[in-house]
Design a protein around this motif. Structure first.
Motif, PDB file in Angstrom:
ATOM      1  N   GLN A   9       1.866  51.195  85.415  1.00 28.93           N
ATOM      2  CA  GLN A   9       1.961  52.430  84.820  1.00 28.93           C
ATOM      3  C   GLN A   9       3.261  52.913  84.392  1.00 28.93           C
ATOM      4  O   GLN A   9       4.150  52.412  84.583  1.00 28.93           O
ATOM      5  CB  GLN A   9       1.467  53.522  86.083  1.00 28.93           C
ATOM      6  CG  GLN A   9       0.215  53.255  86.729  1.00 28.93           C
ATOM      7  CD  GLN A   9      -0.023  54.417  87.556  1.00 28.93           C
ATOM      8  OE1 GLN A   9       0.877  55.161  88.067  1.00 28.93           O
ATOM      9  NE2 GLN A   9      -1.357  54.427  87.908  1.00 28.93           N
TER      10      GLN A   9
ATOM     11  N   LYS B 132      -5.302  38.048  84.630  1.00 34.36           N
ATOM     12  CA  LYS B 132      -6.065  38.723  85.062  1.00 34.36           C
ATOM     13  C   LYS B 132      -6.246  38.296  86.804  1.00 34.36           C
ATOM     14  O   LYS B 132      -6.583  38.829  87.634  1.00 34.36           O
ATOM     15  CB  LYS B 132      -7.524  38.589  84.588  1.00 34.36           C
ATOM     16  CG  LYS B 132      -8.763  39.088  85.611  1.00 34.36           C
ATOM     17  CD  LYS B 132      -9.993  38.741  84.727  1.00 34.36           C
ATOM     18  CE  LYS B 132     -11.405  39.435  85.219  1.00 34.36           C
ATOM     19  NZ  LYS B 132     -12.644  38.965  84.560  1.00 34.36           N
TER      20      LYS B 132
ATOM     21  N   VAL C  48      -4.676  51.456  73.828  1.00 38.60           N
ATOM     22  CA  VAL C  48      -4.443  51.493  75.308  1.00 38.60           C
ATOM     23  C   VAL C  48      -5.233  52.765  75.983  1.00 38.60           C
ATOM     24  O   VAL C  48      -5.538  52.867  77.255  1.00 38.60           O
ATOM     25  CB  VAL C  48      -3.053  51.368  75.494  1.00 38.60           C
ATOM     26  CG1 VAL C  48      -2.541  51.660  77.026  1.00 38.60           C
ATOM     27  CG2 VAL C  48      -2.342  50.105  75.050  1.00 38.60           C
TER      28      VAL C  48
ATOM     29  N   LYS D  14      -3.126  47.341  78.627  1.00 38.19           N
ATOM     30  CA  LYS D  14      -3.948  48.566  79.564  1.00 38.19           C
ATOM     31  C   LYS D  14      -4.496  47.910  80.790  1.00 38.19           C
ATOM     32  O   LYS D  14      -4.611  48.665  81.726  1.00 38.19           O
ATOM     33  CB  LYS D  14      -5.249  48.484  78.548  1.00 38.19           C
ATOM     34  CG  LYS D  14      -6.163  49.758  78.994  1.00 38.19           C
ATOM     35  CD  LYS D  14      -7.365  50.072  78.015  1.00 38.19           C
ATOM     36  CE  LYS D  14      -8.476  50.887  78.594  1.00 38.19           C
ATOM     37  NZ  LYS D  14      -9.548  51.308  77.636  1.00 38.19           N
ATOM     38  N   ASN D  15      -4.597  46.626  80.897  1.00 36.04           N
ATOM     39  CA  ASN D  15      -5.465  46.188  82.120  1.00 36.04           C
ATOM     40  C   ASN D  15      -4.612  45.558  83.026  1.00 36.04           C
ATOM     41  O   ASN D  15      -5.150  45.585  84.344  1.00 36.04           O
ATOM     42  CB  ASN D  15      -6.529  45.031  81.745  1.00 36.04           C
ATOM     43  CG  ASN D  15      -7.846  45.635  80.713  1.00 36.04           C
ATOM     44  OD1 ASN D  15      -7.907  46.772  80.975  1.00 36.04           O
ATOM     45  ND2 ASN D  15      -7.958  44.906  79.828  1.00 36.04           N
ATOM     46  N   TYR D  16      -3.499  45.013  82.620  1.00 33.91           N
ATOM     47  CA  TYR D  16      -2.591  44.358  83.634  1.00 33.91           C
ATOM     48  C   TYR D  16      -1.116  44.682  83.690  1.00 33.91           C
ATOM     49  O   TYR D  16      -0.465  44.122  84.532  1.00 33.91           O
ATOM     50  CB  TYR D  16      -2.678  42.594  83.014  1.00 33.91           C
ATOM     51  CG  TYR D  16      -3.933  42.383  82.937  1.00 33.91           C
ATOM     52  CD1 TYR D  16      -5.050  42.397  84.064  1.00 33.91           C
ATOM     53  CD2 TYR D  16      -4.472  42.050  81.769  1.00 33.91           C
ATOM     54  CE1 TYR D  16      -6.276  42.145  83.745  1.00 33.91           C
ATOM     55  CE2 TYR D  16      -5.798  41.402  81.863  1.00 33.91           C
ATOM     56  CZ  TYR D  16      -6.798  41.488  82.653  1.00 33.91           C
ATOM     57  OH  TYR D  16      -8.107  41.226  82.564  1.00 33.91           O
TER      58      TYR D  16
ATOM     59  N   LYS E  40      -4.695  35.798  79.087  1.00 34.23           N
ATOM     60  CA  LYS E  40      -5.370  36.917  79.761  1.00 34.23           C
ATOM     61  C   LYS E  40      -5.986  36.455  80.913  1.00 34.23           C
ATOM     62  O   LYS E  40      -6.004  37.549  81.839  1.00 34.23           O
ATOM     63  CB  LYS E  40      -6.482  37.404  78.697  1.00 34.23           C
ATOM     64  CG  LYS E  40      -6.055  38.002  77.243  1.00 34.23           C
ATOM     65  CD  LYS E  40      -7.024  38.548  76.551  1.00 34.23           C
ATOM     66  CE  LYS E  40      -7.892  37.642  75.790  1.00 34.23           C
ATOM     67  NZ  LYS E  40      -9.015  37.927  74.929  1.00 34.23           N
TER      68      LYS E  40
ATOM     69  N   ASN F 134       2.216  43.019  89.006  1.00 36.85           N
ATOM     70  CA  ASN F 134       1.263  43.152  87.644  1.00 36.85           C
ATOM     71  C   ASN F 134       0.980  41.925  86.954  1.00 36.85           C
ATOM     72  O   ASN F 134       1.772  40.993  87.064  1.00 36.85           O
ATOM     73  CB  ASN F 134       1.860  44.242  86.763  1.00 36.85           C
ATOM     74  CG  ASN F 134       2.230  45.591  87.480  1.00 36.85           C
ATOM     75  OD1 ASN F 134       1.222  46.465  87.480  1.00 36.85           O
ATOM     76  ND2 ASN F 134       3.137  45.938  87.882  1.00 36.85           N
TER      77      ASN F 134
ATOM     78  N   ASP G  94      -5.070  45.011  75.178  1.00 34.84           N
ATOM     79  CA  ASP G  94      -5.813  44.962  76.313  1.00 34.84           C
ATOM     80  C   ASP G  94      -4.943  44.368  77.697  1.00 34.84           C
ATOM     81  O   ASP G  94      -5.250  44.844  78.897  1.00 34.84           O
ATOM     82  CB  ASP G  94      -7.018  43.761  76.331  1.00 34.84           C
ATOM     83  CG  ASP G  94      -8.282  44.192  75.479  1.00 34.84           C
ATOM     84  OD1 ASP G  94      -8.081  45.670  75.338  1.00 34.84           O
ATOM     85  OD2 ASP G  94      -8.915  43.555  75.070  1.00 34.84           O
TER      86      ASP G  94
ATOM     87  N   HIS H  33      -3.088  39.495  88.633  1.00 37.15           N
ATOM     88  CA  HIS H  33      -2.947  40.934  88.953  1.00 37.15           C
ATOM     89  C   HIS H  33      -3.463  41.535  90.166  1.00 37.15           C
ATOM     90  O   HIS H  33      -4.281  41.585  90.543  1.00 37.15           O
ATOM     91  CB  HIS H  33      -3.635  41.700  87.646  1.00 37.15           C
ATOM     92  CG  HIS H  33      -3.575  43.279  87.494  1.00 37.15           C
ATOM     93  ND1 HIS H  33      -1.956  43.735  87.418  1.00 37.15           N
ATOM     94  CD2 HIS H  33      -4.142  44.241  87.562  1.00 37.15           C
ATOM     95  CE1 HIS H  33      -2.173  44.889  87.020  1.00 37.15           C
ATOM     96  NE2 HIS H  33      -3.481  45.415  87.296  1.00 37.15           N
TER      97      HIS H  33
END
Length: 444
Positions: A261, A190, A418, A256-258, A186, A200, A253, A193
């Motif tokens: 689309q 982050k 998500v 959703k975060n990294y 994670k 991504n 997570d 990203h």
């Protein structure tokens, strides 16, 4: 040497009928008059084999003429797409047809239904008849996945291991070590990203049904699972335990975060495509699709991909290792011995090595220990597969009859998380629905 090789094929094929035909070891007597009486134990026999159109099938078809010449058997191998194969088998089995004699099936999806309906022939006695077959050489988790009601329903022909793909160049540039835990994954996702520059931190399956395979190792790593207990002896839904929710949350997570689309519409081909285009730094997926990101014809980052063990969670390192496809024998076929002779030949060490060298991970431990068995794979991937085979969990979806329906239910937990919905409420709802599916399946 050629004569000896044919003799060995004939011996393997006739093991069920002529237990002493192979005496003499490597004397190469298959060409003599006495050997001629037993070299073709299935003269005049014909069996039909239904399989998925796949590189495994191509390799076996290429070797088939030698098997037919040595045994006298004719083998009609019919290849279908995945969906077509399931439809054809359903029609044949429900009509109690004697054909196909041998069939390829997905043990993680089909074994309980097939066993419950009596469509498969237990193979426990067959694998013990010829010590040269060396059944103990098969990876235990892949064998376990072919067990139903404590009986062996199929022989695993190739496997899937859940591993982590990553961009070596990006981690080196950022000074990031290869993540060994989910927390480190994670943090690394982050740090790298950068959607403004079309990069991504992470990509993986996000489509509701498909993602269940992807999220399973996250559940296991956190100490969760889809169900508690064995379906055949009594099981309860377990997707709303704290451990399971933790696994779902980590996966959600990351998506959703990294992830890019549209990730909720992605199965593995779409996620692999994103990674191969150089648009993601990390990707968790089965090892068997590695050529989609390492083949220069398919990938823009073919020389920049690294492979590592799936990271550990609170419960340790718990990636899955499953038998993606197996071979079974139709319980209605009158040609069971001939059918087993084909399976025994197709899954012997020599053919597993051939298949593995063509990019299809086999399920024999000895083949993975050979240089010839690993030299066609990226070195770090081969090492990762071998280790995952040793510690892997033998399932990656709920183990019941209505697997597709259960996958839709379980996958909804991640999708809702998500989208920002409460994950505990989503898990509670899915758990009730999964329990209803379990209860319904018990009445089938």
């Amino acid at each position: 040497m050629k004569t000896f090789k044919k003799g060995m094929i004939a011996c393997a094929a006739s093991a069920l009928l002529l237990t002493t035909a192979c005496g003499g070891g490597a004397s190469g007597q298959a060409g003599g008059k006495e050997a001629g009486k037993t070299a073709k134990p299935f003269e005049g026999k014909k069996i039909t084999v239904f399989v998925q159109s796949h590189p495994w099938t191509d390799t076996i078809k290429g070797a088939l003429p030698e098997f037919e010449a040595a045994t006298g058997m004719k083998v009609d191998i019919q290849g279908f797409s995945d969906t077509q194969l399931q439809q054809k088998l359903a029609v044949q089995f429900t009509s109690a047809s004697e054909s196909p004699d041998v069939f390829m099936f997905r043990p993680y999806m089909d074994k309980i239904l097939y066993a419950k309906n009596g469509w498969t022939t237990p193979l426990d006695d067959y694998v013990k008849k010829d010590p040269n077959y060396d059944f103990n050489d098969f990876v235990k988790s892949a064998v376990d996945e072919n067990m139903a009601n404590n009986k062996l329903m199929g022989i695993p022909i190739f496997s899937d291991q859940f591993v982590m793909y990553y961009r070596k160049d990006i981690l080196e540039k950022k000074g990031i070590s290869v993540p060994k835990t989910l927390d480190e994954l994670k943090e690394a996702a982050k740090k790298v990203h950068d959607p403004a520059n079309d990069l991504n931190g992470f990509v993986a399956r996000g489509e509701r049904n498909a993602l269940v395979v992807g999220v399973s190792s996250y559940l296991f790593a956190e100490g969760g699972d889809f169900m508690k207990g064995d379906f055949t002896t009594g099981a309860t839904a377990a997707v709303n335990t704290p451990e399971a929710i933790s696994g779902f949350q980590i996966y959600a997570d990351l998506l959703k975060n990294y992830a890019p689309q549209g990730v909720l519409n992605m199965a593995w081909p779409q996620a692999a495509g994103i990674f191969a285009q150089g648009k993601a730094a990390f990707y968790t997926e089965v090892a068997s699709v590695y050529q989609n990101v390492t083949d220069p014809k398919k990938s823009l980052i073919s020389d920049k991909v690294g492979f590592a063990m799936f990271p550990a969670g609170k419960n340790g390192m718990k990636p899955f290792n499953v038998a993606a496809w197996s071979l079974g024998i139709n319980s209605k076929t009158p040609n069971k011995d001939a059918s087993w002779a084909f399976i025994q030949w197709a899954t012997n060490k020599e053919n597993v090595l051939k298949v593995q060298r063509n990019g299809v991970p086999g399920t024999r431990s000895s083949v993975w220990e050979k240089k010839e068995g690993t030299e066609t794979y990226p070195q770090d991937l081969a090492a990762t597969i071998k280790e995952t085979m040793k510690i892997g969990i033998g399932h990656n979806v709920p183990q019941l009859i209505s697997v597709g329906e259960a996958r839709d239910t379980v996958g909804s937990i991640v999708v809702k998380a998500v989208l920002g919905e409460d994950i505990k409420a989503a898990a509670d709802k899915a758990n009730a629905e999964l329990q209803a599916i379990i209860d319904k399946d018990k009445t089938k």
